[in-house]
Design a protein around this motif. Sequence first.
Motif, PDB file in Angstrom:
ATOM      1  N   PRO A  74       0.817  -1.222   0.000  1.00  0.00           N
ATOM      2  CA  PRO A  74       0.000   0.000   0.000  1.00  0.00           C
ATOM      3  C   PRO A  74       0.847   1.267   0.000  1.00  0.00           C
ATOM      4  O   PRO A  74       1.998   1.270   0.438  1.00  0.00           O
ATOM      5  CB  PRO A  74      -0.822  -0.127   1.289  1.00  0.00           C
ATOM      6  N   ASN A  75       0.267   2.324  -0.496  1.00  0.00           N
ATOM      7  CA  ASN A  75       0.863   3.648  -0.379  1.00  0.00           C
ATOM      8  C   ASN A  75       0.685   4.155   1.047  1.00  0.00           C
ATOM      9  O   ASN A  75      -0.164   3.650   1.796  1.00  0.00           O
ATOM     10  CB  ASN A  75       0.215   4.612  -1.380  1.00  0.00           C
ATOM     11  N   VAL A  76       1.444   5.161   1.404  1.00  0.00           N
ATOM     12  CA  VAL A  76       1.473   5.635   2.787  1.00  0.00           C
ATOM     13  C   VAL A  76       1.190   7.139   2.841  1.00  0.00           C
ATOM     14  O   VAL A  76       1.740   7.913   2.045  1.00  0.00           O
ATOM     15  CB  VAL A  76       2.837   5.354   3.451  1.00  0.00           C
ATOM     16  N   LYS A  77       0.333   7.512   3.763  1.00  0.00           N
ATOM     17  CA  LYS A  77       0.060   8.924   4.027  1.00  0.00           C
ATOM     18  C   LYS A  77       0.013   9.147   5.529  1.00  0.00           C
ATOM     19  O   LYS A  77      -0.608   8.365   6.257  1.00  0.00           O
ATOM     20  CB  LYS A  77      -1.275   9.343   3.396  1.00  0.00           C
ATOM     21  N   ILE A  78       0.656  10.194   5.992  1.00  0.00           N
ATOM     22  CA  ILE A  78       0.629  10.569   7.408  1.00  0.00           C
ATOM     23  C   ILE A  78       0.159  12.014   7.499  1.00  0.00           C
ATOM     24  O   ILE A  78       0.710  12.898   6.822  1.00  0.00           O
ATOM     25  CB  ILE A  78       2.013  10.405   8.066  1.00  0.00           C
ATOM     26  N   LEU A 122      -7.053   2.628  -6.778  1.00  0.00           N
ATOM     27  CA  LEU A 122      -7.899   1.807  -7.638  1.00  0.00           C
ATOM     28  C   LEU A 122      -8.086   2.450  -9.011  1.00  0.00           C
ATOM     29  O   LEU A 122      -8.217   1.751 -10.015  1.00  0.00           O
ATOM     30  CB  LEU A 122      -9.251   1.577  -6.981  1.00  0.00           C
ATOM     31  N   LEU A 123      -8.118   3.771  -9.055  1.00  0.00           N
ATOM     32  CA  LEU A 123      -8.212   4.512 -10.307  1.00  0.00           C
ATOM     33  C   LEU A 123      -7.239   5.679 -10.254  1.00  0.00           C
ATOM     34  O   LEU A 123      -7.080   6.316  -9.204  1.00  0.00           O
ATOM     35  CB  LEU A 123      -9.633   5.051 -10.529  1.00  0.00           C
ATOM     36  N   ASP A 124      -6.607   5.969 -11.372  1.00  0.00           N
ATOM     37  CA  ASP A 124      -5.674   7.096 -11.420  1.00  0.00           C
ATOM     38  C   ASP A 124      -5.483   7.514 -12.868  1.00  0.00           C
ATOM     39  O   ASP A 124      -4.630   6.998 -13.579  1.00  0.00           O
ATOM     40  CB  ASP A 124      -4.335   6.712 -10.782  1.00  0.00           C
ATOM     41  N   ASN A 125      -6.324   8.455 -13.325  1.00  0.00           N
ATOM     42  CA  ASN A 125      -6.196   8.980 -14.676  1.00  0.00           C
ATOM     43  C   ASN A 125      -6.489  10.475 -14.661  1.00  0.00           C
ATOM     44  O   ASN A 125      -6.641  11.076 -13.599  1.00  0.00           O
ATOM     45  CB  ASN A 125      -7.124   8.239 -15.651  1.00  0.00           C
ATOM     46  N   ASP A 126      -6.556  11.088 -15.846  1.00  0.00           N
ATOM     47  CA  ASP A 126      -6.715  12.537 -15.934  1.00  0.00           C
ATOM     48  C   ASP A 126      -8.102  13.019 -15.521  1.00  0.00           C
ATOM     49  O   ASP A 126      -8.305  14.218 -15.306  1.00  0.00           O
ATOM     50  CB  ASP A 126      -6.410  13.021 -17.356  1.00  0.00           C
ATOM     51  N   ILE A 127      -9.057  12.095 -15.437  1.00  0.00           N
ATOM     52  CA  ILE A 127     -10.434  12.495 -15.132  1.00  0.00           C
ATOM     53  C   ILE A 127     -10.850  12.071 -13.726  1.00  0.00           C
ATOM     54  O   ILE A 127     -11.442  12.869 -12.979  1.00  0.00           O
ATOM     55  CB  ILE A 127     -11.409  11.901 -16.169  1.00  0.00           C
ATOM     56  N   VAL A 128     -10.560  10.844 -13.337  1.00  0.00           N
ATOM     57  CA  VAL A 128     -11.020  10.317 -12.051  1.00  0.00           C
ATOM     58  C   VAL A 128      -9.877   9.611 -11.339  1.00  0.00           C
ATOM     59  O   VAL A 128      -9.082   8.902 -11.955  1.00  0.00           O
ATOM     60  CB  VAL A 128     -12.188   9.316 -12.249  1.00  0.00           C
ATOM     61  N   SER A 129      -9.795   9.806 -10.032  1.00  0.00           N
ATOM     62  CA  SER A 129      -8.873   9.034  -9.200  1.00  0.00           C
ATOM     63  C   SER A 129      -9.626   8.554  -7.966  1.00  0.00           C
ATOM     64  O   SER A 129     -10.520   9.241  -7.457  1.00  0.00           O
ATOM     65  CB  SER A 129      -7.652   9.868  -8.792  1.00  0.00           C
ATOM     66  N   LEU A 130      -9.256   7.363  -7.484  1.00  0.00           N
ATOM     67  CA  LEU A 130      -9.926   6.777  -6.328  1.00  0.00           C
ATOM     68  C   LEU A 130      -8.910   5.990  -5.511  1.00  0.00           C
ATOM     69  O   LEU A 130      -8.281   5.066  -6.016  1.00  0.00           O
ATOM     70  CB  LEU A 130     -11.066   5.860  -6.773  1.00  0.00           C
ATOM     71  N   TYR A 164     -10.919   4.294   4.941  1.00  0.00           N
ATOM     72  CA  TYR A 164     -10.425   5.497   4.273  1.00  0.00           C
ATOM     73  C   TYR A 164     -10.780   5.463   2.789  1.00  0.00           C
ATOM     74  O   TYR A 164     -10.565   4.460   2.107  1.00  0.00           O
ATOM     75  CB  TYR A 164      -8.912   5.588   4.435  1.00  0.00           C
ATOM     76  N   VAL A 165     -11.340   6.577   2.277  1.00  0.00           N
ATOM     77  CA  VAL A 165     -11.625   6.743   0.852  1.00  0.00           C
ATOM     78  C   VAL A 165     -11.256   8.166   0.450  1.00  0.00           C
ATOM     79  O   VAL A 165     -11.608   9.135   1.141  1.00  0.00           O
ATOM     80  CB  VAL A 165     -13.114   6.487   0.528  1.00  0.00           C
ATOM     81  N   ASP A 166     -10.545   8.286  -0.666  1.00  0.00           N
ATOM     82  CA  ASP A 166     -10.186   9.597  -1.209  1.00  0.00           C
ATOM     83  C   ASP A 166     -10.510   9.570  -2.699  1.00  0.00           C
ATOM     84  O   ASP A 166     -10.003   8.713  -3.433  1.00  0.00           O
ATOM     85  CB  ASP A 166      -8.701   9.882  -0.983  1.00  0.00           C
TER      86      ASP A 166
END
Length: 245
Positions: A74-78, A122-130, A164-166
Amino acid sequence: MKKTLLACALFSSFTGLSAQASTLLGFKAGVDYWRADTSGTLGSNGSSQQGFDYSDGSQGSIWFAFEHPVPIIPNVKIRENRLVSDGSTSSANFTFDGVDYTGSADTRTDLSNTDFILYYELLDNDIVSLDVGGAYKKMHGSIRVSNSTSSSKTGVNSGIVMGYVDAMASLPGFGLYGFTNVMVGVNESNVYDYSLGLGWKIEGLALDYNLRVGYREFMFDVNDFSDVTTDLKSSGYFAGLEVVF
């Protein structure tokens, strides 16, 4: 000649992989200024709850995140959140930390906390990221109540497991986007922390900048949490800046 061609091919492959990795590896850092209004009641376990009139407070958050191309890790955020509010009442009638309060009383409620977040893109493009994952919100504050003759203080230092959801939706070509960030308690189901707003992406030569404005709400409704029972809510508008490396 063959060795030279092979060396060139290996070098080109390595260069291509390095360039690809550099686009997939990412680092983000940001800061928000949050003008929050706090309301609700508080008390010790087994005692009645007392409401206070809280003044608006200047709060803030600072964070960094590291993203990488390895799928299973997983990616990490603090994120560090400062949340301190002062309140008062002229009609106190409750017990806090073994001390009885009547009449006028003041409180300093410190619900500052640190979010440790692990998430997947889960998604990462120019229009939508999740981004979806889990978080551990470590409280490291305290609640103090005082009047002219007495003072008592209890630490608020337990942790909360949260989902967590962003999510973000962009308008291509304009740099504008909408976003939401939601954290919901798992072991404390009445605790949540969410924000939503609008942003403007500014692309630079080496760094990208995201200007953000929005609304944030933190609900801390707990029973017997670090010997404290409370239903405090802090909400208000924020503005911030995020830098993408």
